[in-house]
Design a protein around this motif. Structure first.
Motif, PDB file in Angstrom:
ATOM      1  N   ASP A   1       0.819  -1.237   0.014  1.00  9.81           N
ATOM      2  CA  ASP A   1       0.006  -0.084   0.027  1.00  9.81           C
ATOM      3  C   ASP A   1       0.831   1.379  -0.102  1.00  9.81           C
ATOM      4  O   ASP A   1       0.535   2.188  -0.706  1.00  9.81           O
ATOM      5  CB  ASP A   1      -0.736  -0.017   1.285  1.00  9.81           C
ATOM      6  CG  ASP A   1      -2.116  -1.102   1.128  1.00  9.81           C
ATOM      7  OD1 ASP A   1      -2.250  -1.413  -0.103  1.00  9.81           O
ATOM      8  OD2 ASP A   1      -2.702  -1.356   2.096  1.00  9.81           O
ATOM      9  N   LEU A   2       1.792   1.297   0.711  1.00 16.45           N
ATOM     10  CA  LEU A   2       2.789   2.372   1.023  1.00 16.45           C
ATOM     11  C   LEU A   2       3.379   2.540  -0.571  1.00 16.45           C
ATOM     12  O   LEU A   2       3.633   3.900  -0.832  1.00 16.45           O
ATOM     13  CB  LEU A   2       3.844   2.223   1.964  1.00 16.45           C
ATOM     14  CG  LEU A   2       4.703   3.284   2.096  1.00 16.45           C
ATOM     15  CD1 LEU A   2       4.281   4.337   2.607  1.00 16.45           C
ATOM     16  CD2 LEU A   2       6.087   2.870   2.987  1.00 16.45           C
TER      17      LEU A   2
ATOM     18  N   SER B   1       3.581  -5.658  -6.503  1.00 18.80           N
ATOM     19  CA  SER B   1       2.751  -6.559  -6.177  1.00 18.80           C
ATOM     20  C   SER B   1       3.115  -7.415  -4.718  1.00 18.80           C
ATOM     21  O   SER B   1       4.542  -7.357  -4.667  1.00 18.80           O
ATOM     22  CB  SER B   1       2.217  -7.755  -7.197  1.00 18.80           C
ATOM     23  OG  SER B   1       3.330  -8.481  -7.148  1.00 18.80           O
ATOM     24  N   ALA B   2       2.189  -7.986  -3.720  1.00 19.34           N
ATOM     25  CA  ALA B   2       2.663  -8.524  -2.546  1.00 19.34           C
ATOM     26  C   ALA B   2       3.762  -9.601  -3.264  1.00 19.34           C
ATOM     27  O   ALA B   2       4.661  -9.825  -2.511  1.00 19.34           O
ATOM     28  CB  ALA B   2       1.433  -9.019  -1.948  1.00 19.34           C
ATOM     29  N   GLU B   3       3.363 -10.435  -4.095  1.00 18.58           N
ATOM     30  CA  GLU B   3       4.187 -11.776  -4.721  1.00 18.58           C
ATOM     31  C   GLU B   3       5.587 -11.177  -5.177  1.00 18.58           C
ATOM     32  O   GLU B   3       6.397 -11.848  -4.795  1.00 18.58           O
ATOM     33  CB  GLU B   3       3.451 -12.138  -6.057  1.00 18.58           C
ATOM     34  CG  GLU B   3       2.129 -12.918  -5.399  1.00 18.58           C
ATOM     35  CD  GLU B   3       0.984 -11.978  -5.386  1.00 18.58           C
ATOM     36  OE1 GLU B   3       0.000 -12.198  -4.499  1.00 18.58           O
ATOM     37  OE2 GLU B   3       0.990 -10.802  -6.126  1.00 18.58           O
ATOM     38  N   PHE B   4       5.597  -9.737  -5.715  1.00 18.60           N
ATOM     39  CA  PHE B   4       6.800  -9.314  -6.109  1.00 18.60           C
ATOM     40  C   PHE B   4       7.607  -9.027  -5.087  1.00 18.60           C
ATOM     41  O   PHE B   4       8.973  -9.345  -4.974  1.00 18.60           O
ATOM     42  CB  PHE B   4       6.526  -8.069  -7.186  1.00 18.60           C
ATOM     43  CG  PHE B   4       7.833  -7.574  -7.731  1.00 18.60           C
ATOM     44  CD1 PHE B   4       8.008  -7.558  -9.028  1.00 18.60           C
ATOM     45  CD2 PHE B   4       8.856  -6.882  -7.129  1.00 18.60           C
ATOM     46  CE1 PHE B   4       9.271  -7.320  -9.674  1.00 18.60           C
ATOM     47  CE2 PHE B   4       9.765  -6.120  -7.748  1.00 18.60           C
ATOM     48  CZ  PHE B   4      10.014  -6.589  -9.005  1.00 18.60           C
ATOM     49  N   LEU B   5       7.116  -8.423  -4.140  1.00 15.79           N
ATOM     50  CA  LEU B   5       7.952  -7.910  -3.027  1.00 15.79           C
ATOM     51  C   LEU B   5       8.549  -9.430  -2.113  1.00 15.79           C
ATOM     52  O   LEU B   5       9.693  -9.373  -1.757  1.00 15.79           O
ATOM     53  CB  LEU B   5       7.056  -7.141  -2.069  1.00 15.79           C
ATOM     54  CG  LEU B   5       6.833  -5.780  -2.727  1.00 15.79           C
ATOM     55  CD1 LEU B   5       5.678  -5.205  -1.622  1.00 15.79           C
ATOM     56  CD2 LEU B   5       7.877  -4.969  -2.791  1.00 15.79           C
ATOM     57  N   GLU B   6       7.569 -10.557  -2.213  1.00 16.47           N
ATOM     58  CA  GLU B   6       8.001 -11.681  -1.635  1.00 16.47           C
ATOM     59  C   GLU B   6       9.325 -12.096  -2.225  1.00 16.47           C
ATOM     60  O   GLU B   6      10.304 -12.569  -1.828  1.00 16.47           O
ATOM     61  CB  GLU B   6       7.055 -12.704  -1.413  1.00 16.47           C
ATOM     62  CG  GLU B   6       6.153 -12.348  -0.295  1.00 16.47           C
ATOM     63  CD  GLU B   6       5.175 -13.568  -0.093  1.00 16.47           C
ATOM     64  OE1 GLU B   6       5.768 -14.623   0.168  1.00 16.47           O
ATOM     65  OE2 GLU B   6       4.016 -13.533  -0.201  1.00 16.47           O
ATOM     66  N   TRP B   7       9.124 -12.251  -3.522  1.00 17.01           N
ATOM     67  CA  TRP B   7      10.357 -12.411  -4.750  1.00 17.01           C
ATOM     68  C   TRP B   7      11.600 -11.909  -4.186  1.00 17.01           C
ATOM     69  O   TRP B   7      12.783 -12.224  -4.153  1.00 17.01           O
ATOM     70  CB  TRP B   7       9.851 -12.685  -5.910  1.00 17.01           C
ATOM     71  CG  TRP B   7      10.727 -13.011  -7.092  1.00 17.01           C
ATOM     72  CD1 TRP B   7      11.257 -14.150  -7.459  1.00 17.01           C
ATOM     73  CD2 TRP B   7      11.176 -12.191  -8.214  1.00 17.01           C
ATOM     74  NE1 TRP B   7      12.334 -14.128  -8.174  1.00 17.01           N
ATOM     75  CE2 TRP B   7      12.140 -12.974  -8.964  1.00 17.01           C
ATOM     76  CE3 TRP B   7      10.942 -10.728  -8.475  1.00 17.01           C
ATOM     77  CZ2 TRP B   7      12.858 -12.157  -9.914  1.00 17.01           C
ATOM     78  CZ3 TRP B   7      11.514 -10.169  -9.595  1.00 17.01           C
ATOM     79  CH2 TRP B   7      12.442 -11.030 -10.291  1.00 17.01           C
TER      80      TRP B   7
END
Length: 407
Positions: free
Chosen positions: A50-51, A69-75
């Motif tokens: 969100d930030l 995306s959340a998936e991108f950040l995890e990766w």
């Protein structure tokens, strides 16, 4: 700025002994507190998402903003051996709202002949309403302290801004895929000597890839891909050195929901596309990742689907005299040409690449156009002469100084 290039490479300041590193976090302005983000917690990763999606990098006209995306950040944030303390946030003390973030992940870098551990710093973001609070310098100091606590004294980072002093500057190039949409959202324009219909024809790609033996990368390929990657990276003055585990994470962990069938070259929650060419053994691979941008204030479109060229390699590069013969260039045109076809079939609107590695050799043939964005590469606490990026330097061709792709 303005200093003569250093005559020899090396640290600017000696590595601090861990016992000499400051123990307490740096003080924040009143009303704010430090927070180490747990990227395994869906609630916290959504806070980072969100930030970033509301406050991170925008183009100069404020028309597009990166949407990680959340998936991108995890990766991106959880490679093997990552330190959770390097995922640093700042919260408002009263309501615990996340208002700033910076991250680091460990990497091993080779710069010319020197190999050292470093941190790759990324995602520095401060809420738009708090830009006057001088939070960014404190975030940088605090992540530096956390990196020093692991005995690491160097870092690599990129910025569109020119700071003292880039080791290389590269330019973004764009290969248009979905012409009507790109023109509609003003990402690109119809040239004076062309109609929209002709422009669509010029940029049309085939519907299926051409290279025999091309298929999606699998677990069994990783040892061969790791060898090919390590050998290919020797072509460049600055490049990462990766373990087999890091290669596995990089090319396989972002593939989305692998239980679901891959329809039209795309899976649910996929952020990374990796393909190999196998003829008895693996001879080539390429990869690209998805980083969409929010389209700000457009009546019809709210998302620009952008693919970014990631790492690739071809064993053609190891043949004698390959740079004089143009054989590698020809192979890369075929290889990245197939990447464009797959990206187009996966419904990407544009395919982006930066003038690093061997990218300059195939950009004209594949109809990439120069963008107006520059990407400056910086090394923290490491001195080295400039590396060839957008321009050649000495006998090193354009792009060949940099073999690091930053997310």
């Amino acid at each position: 700025m303005g200093e003569e290039p250093p005559s020899e490479d090396g640290c600017i300041e000696p590595t601090k002994a861990i016992e000499d590193v400051r123990r307490e976090p740096y003080p924040l302005p009143k009303d704010f507190e430090w927070s180490i983000l747990d990227i395994d917690d869906p609630k916290q990763i959504k806070e980072v998402y969100d930030l970033l999606s509301l406050n991170y990098v925008e183009d100069d006209d404020a028309a597009f903003r990166f949407q990680y995306s959340a998936e991108f950040l995890e990766w991106a944030l959880k490679p093997p051996g990552y330190f959770k303390e390097w995922h640093l946030g700042v919260r408002v003390s009263s309501n615990k709202k996340l208002v700033a973030f910076i991250s680091g992940v460990p990497t091993t870098l080779r710069v010319r002949g020197n190999v050292f551990r470093a941190s790759e710093i990324n995602f520095l973001c401060v809420h738009k309403k708090l830009r006057s609070k001088r939070l960014a310098p404190v975030l940088i100091k605090e992540v530096t302290r956390q990196v020093h606590l692991q005995g690491i004294a160097q870092a690599i980072y990129t910025a569109g801004l020119v700071l003292p002093t880039p080791v290389s500057t590269c330019r973004y190039y764009h290969r248009s895929l979905n012409i009507p949409k790109l023109v509609d959202v003003k990402f690109t324009y119809v040239p004076r000597n062309m109609t929209l219909a002709r422009m669509i024809r010029v940029y049309k790609t085939d519907t299926t890839p051409h290279l025999p033996g091309l298929r999606e990368m699998e677990e069994k390929d990783i040892p061969q891909v790791a060898d090919l990657f390590a050998q290919y990276m020797q072509r460049f003055n600055m490049a990462p050195i990766m373990t087999v585990g890091e290669i596995r994470h990089l090319f396989l962990s972002g593939r989305g929901n692998v239980e679901k069938p891959c329809e039209k070259y795309r899976r649910p929650k996929q952020v990374l596309w990796a393909y190999v060419v196998e003829e008895h053994r693996i001879t080539d691979f390429f990869s690209f990742y998805s980083l969409p941008s929010t389209i700000i204030n457009h009546p019809r479109h709210n998302l620009l689907e952008a693919a970014y060229l990631f790492y690739y390699a071809s064993n053609v590069a190891f043949e004698p005299g390959v740079d004089e013969s143009n054989k590698l260039k020809t192979r890369l045109v075929d290889l990245i040409g197939d990447a464009l076809i797959i990206a187009n079939q996966a419904n990407f609107d544009v395919f982006n690449a930066v003038t690093l590695m061997d990218n300059v050799s195939f950009m004209d043939d594949l109809k990439f156009g120069a963008g107006d964005g520059l990407l400056n590469f910086y090394l923290y606490n490491w001195r080295t002469a400039p590396l060839a990026g957008v321009n050649a330097i000495g006998d090193v061709g354009a792009g060949r100084g940099v073999g690091v792709v930053m997310l």
